[in-house]
Design a protein around this motif. Sequence first.
Motif, PDB file in Angstrom:
ATOM      1  N   ALA A 167       0.810  -1.217   0.000  1.00 49.30           N
ATOM      2  CA  ALA A 167       0.000   0.000   0.000  1.00 49.30           C
ATOM      3  C   ALA A 167       0.844   1.267   0.000  1.00 49.30           C
ATOM      4  O   ALA A 167       0.496   2.245  -0.654  1.00 49.30           O
ATOM      5  CB  ALA A 167      -0.939   0.003   1.202  1.00 49.30           C
ATOM      6  N   TRP A 168       1.949   1.245   0.752  1.00 48.40           N
ATOM      7  CA  TRP A 168       2.632   2.522   1.016  1.00 48.40           C
ATOM      8  C   TRP A 168       4.126   2.528   0.700  1.00 48.40           C
ATOM      9  O   TRP A 168       4.791   3.548   0.915  1.00 48.40           O
ATOM     10  CB  TRP A 168       2.427   2.911   2.489  1.00 48.40           C
ATOM     11  CG  TRP A 168       0.990   2.924   2.894  1.00 48.40           C
ATOM     12  CD1 TRP A 168      -0.037   3.514   2.215  1.00 48.40           C
ATOM     13  CD2 TRP A 168       0.402   2.305   4.050  1.00 48.40           C
ATOM     14  NE1 TRP A 168      -1.228   3.307   2.871  1.00 48.40           N
ATOM     15  CE2 TRP A 168      -0.991   2.568   4.014  1.00 48.40           C
ATOM     16  CE3 TRP A 168       0.899   1.569   5.119  1.00 48.40           C
ATOM     17  CZ2 TRP A 168      -1.876   2.114   4.983  1.00 48.40           C
ATOM     18  CZ3 TRP A 168       0.026   1.112   6.093  1.00 48.40           C
ATOM     19  CH2 TRP A 168      -1.347   1.381   6.016  1.00 48.40           C
ATOM     20  N   ASN A 169       4.691   1.395   0.290  1.00 52.30           N
ATOM     21  CA  ASN A 169       6.126   1.305  -0.023  1.00 52.30           C
ATOM     22  C   ASN A 169       7.007   1.539   1.203  1.00 52.30           C
ATOM     23  O   ASN A 169       8.197   1.816   1.074  1.00 52.30           O
ATOM     24  CB  ASN A 169       6.540   2.329  -1.101  1.00 52.30           C
ATOM     25  CG  ASN A 169       5.999   1.951  -2.457  1.00 52.30           C
ATOM     26  OD1 ASN A 169       5.459   0.854  -2.624  1.00 52.30           O
ATOM     27  ND2 ASN A 169       6.155   2.829  -3.416  1.00 52.30           N
ATOM     28  N   GLN A 318      11.113  -1.527  -5.217  1.00 51.48           N
ATOM     29  CA  GLN A 318      10.786  -1.351  -6.643  1.00 51.48           C
ATOM     30  C   GLN A 318      10.658  -2.693  -7.347  1.00 51.48           C
ATOM     31  O   GLN A 318       9.725  -2.907  -8.126  1.00 51.48           O
ATOM     32  CB  GLN A 318      11.880  -0.534  -7.308  1.00 51.48           C
ATOM     33  CG  GLN A 318      11.420   0.866  -7.627  1.00 51.48           C
ATOM     34  CD  GLN A 318      12.489   1.650  -8.367  1.00 51.48           C
ATOM     35  OE1 GLN A 318      13.524   1.126  -8.763  1.00 51.48           O
ATOM     36  NE2 GLN A 318      12.220   2.923  -8.538  1.00 51.48           N
ATOM     37  N   HIS A 321       7.345  -4.235  -6.499  1.00 54.57           N
ATOM     38  CA  HIS A 321       6.200  -3.707  -7.242  1.00 54.57           C
ATOM     39  C   HIS A 321       6.225  -4.124  -8.709  1.00 54.57           C
ATOM     40  O   HIS A 321       5.176  -4.374  -9.307  1.00 54.57           O
ATOM     41  CB  HIS A 321       6.118  -2.188  -7.090  1.00 54.57           C
ATOM     42  CG  HIS A 321       5.402  -1.798  -5.834  1.00 54.57           C
ATOM     43  ND1 HIS A 321       4.045  -1.626  -5.778  1.00 54.57           N
ATOM     44  CD2 HIS A 321       5.853  -1.627  -4.571  1.00 54.57           C
ATOM     45  CE1 HIS A 321       3.691  -1.333  -4.538  1.00 54.57           C
ATOM     46  NE2 HIS A 321       4.778  -1.334  -3.776  1.00 54.57           N
TER      47      HIS A 321
END
Length: 591
Positions: A167-169, A318, A321
């Motif tokens: 959700a928020w990294n 990264q 994701h």
Amino acid sequence: MPRRIPGLVVASLALLATSSLEVQVPLLSSEPTPAIRGPLIEVGAGQWNLSVGPEPDSTSHLVFDTVASLLQRWPNTRYRNGHNVVPGIIPVGTLIYHGRETQEIPNGPEWVAMDPELSRGFCVGFGESGCWHLTFVSTRPLKVLYFDGSSGAKMAGGSLDTQDYVAWNKSHPEWVLNERKRIADLCHWGKKYNLDGLFRYVHLFFSEIMVCDFTSGVQLVSSIQLNPESEPWFRSGDIPPTPTRGYVPPQSSLWLEYKMVEAGTWYHFYPGEGRVKLDLTRLISFYDTDMFPSLIPLRSGLDRLQHRVAGISDRDVQQFHQRLDEVLQDYHSSESSSFTSGSVDWRTLYQVTRDRYADRLQILQYILSATDPTAENYSKNHTQTASNAMYRLQLMLTTYALQTARPPTLDTGVDKDLSWASPVYQYCATTHTSALYPFKASFTKSEHLLLSALEGTNREICRVIVRLWAEGIEAGVDPGLPLWPIGRGDGNVTDEYWLPMLKHWKNDVEGLMSWLEWSIWLKCRPTCDMEEICYMPTWPWFKNTPWPTFDSAPRAKGSLAPGLGDPDEEEWRNPLPRCIRRMEPFDWRNP
Ligand SMILES: *[C@@H]1O[C@H](CO)[C@@H](O)[C@H](O)[C@H]1NC(C)=O
Ligand SMILES: *[C@@H]1O[C@H](CO)[C@@H](O)[C@H](O)[C@H]1NC(C)=O
Ligand SMILES: *[C@@H]1O[C@H](CO)[C@@H](O)[C@H](O)[C@H]1NC(C)=O
Ligand SMILES: *[C@@H]1O[C@H](CO)[C@@H](O)[C@H](O)[C@H]1NC(C)=O
Ligand SMILES: *[C@@H]1O[C@H](CO)[C@@H](O)[C@H](O)[C@H]1NC(C)=O
């Protein structure tokens, strides 16, 4: 059975494999011996050294155990910091339940339960309005993302890490209790992949889906008002009794919560929760050291219970994701399961491996504990113990013990590396996976990880048991023969003679088991009696934390994490199973 048979079988397997593998696998031995010909056995390869264990940073065993434990409550209650994120499908026709204070269908994201025993718990204590219990059915396969570990436990310490990074990294410990924000942001993120929901385990007792949109893919079956649980049944027209008329309200609400603990026990072990079908070909594991190298130093020296994802580098976030994008982008809920698209059934393959060794290693450990003077099974007859242990090793290895693997003759001296047994080690370690090599070309990244973790785990199990077995053979403990220790011409040895070897076997087996760390070995001992169940302590019910009522649960002590010096700290750091009562008087501490 004639002794030649095993060799023949190996030879024909090798021939079969040769025909289909020749494109990918080079033939290794220029002088094949009949029983060990072909790509299954690379004779003399240095990598099959029985003295060399896994690298300290290897995570094979961790990938193995977390994957073998997917959807099972017991292991995910103990190892609550999840490391896997896996896309999955909830098939059409699955019932899901939601308890609330009104009968309306939610107009935004909400939490639903797979078992009504849980959702029922959420409408306790709403007073006069009672409890609205809504049942929905999925009208098409729902596309979900599963987080393993106790991903629904509102606890500090890492159980929410993987969701935070989706959700928020970033890890946001200050939002541990901000479930509203979490569900809104996760659903918002999932929109681009048409995710219908996020699937979590709220540790011990239930599975929960965060459903993003109640207008798509689910249909209301019923919306029923249930009697508030804390209210007794009165006949219509009765005046509710008051305490002065002899009515005593229940002293505790423990029986309300117990039904959830009970529902949880249905899914403790394999196959666990069957109502979601995970696609392991799209699994992402934070124990994947190629994809997430920044976590390696963070885990160094830590106990597995303390492993977490928080602290991962930006570059690895990264990667995460990017991989999420790959696995979710083209994943369609119409693919009812990965098997129909022709992939390997990894979950079963893992389970078969765990089944093959879980019990056998445990009994071996038990037998070897007879050398420990403090053990319940202490026995001075070490001759008997050696023979018992060797029998177990032979049982495990009977399908790998190549006829050609023989210890060298006595006059060649002792072979410290036991290299004569290397082919047995190699065969044991590869026979269950080498047949998959021809399919490698079509494997996903996740499947390459699954294969290598399975091989790494199997390999270490085989290394340890083959080594002990070979030592046993060299020492002359062959159950088929009278004990005849090497170098002891008269065969006249005392019990003490075996002790050093047995002690080192015990260490090695215990070392292997603690490397594997299978939670299936954590049981209540002695077993619980009929009035109890075996409980793995977790939020919010630790030994000293008051059993909270539901409306206070999220704020109850222990919902974040017990503090230093807190009486619950020890259980929080290392949860171990214990029996709790399941009949009045209920008690979540010790009975
Ligand atoms: C096996 O490993 C041990 C320990 O590292 C080493 O001493 C030995 O030489 C190796 N044996 C072979 C055959 O490579
Ligand atoms: C997280 O990182 C990914 C990839 O770097 C990026 O696409 C995404 O927008 C980020 N999300 C947030 C909430 O910052
Ligand atoms: C271990 O102890 C139990 C009783 O405590 C006994 O029944 C069993 O036979 C013992 N087993 C071994 C291998 O000594
Ligand atoms: C130890 O066990 C062996 C094998 O069962 C048996 O033959 C022997 O008599 C036992 N020794 C003693 C001292 O009981
Ligand atoms: C075995 O060894 C013991 C003690 O060393 C000795 O007394 C006994 O005679 C030996 N038995 C045989 C059959 O050699």
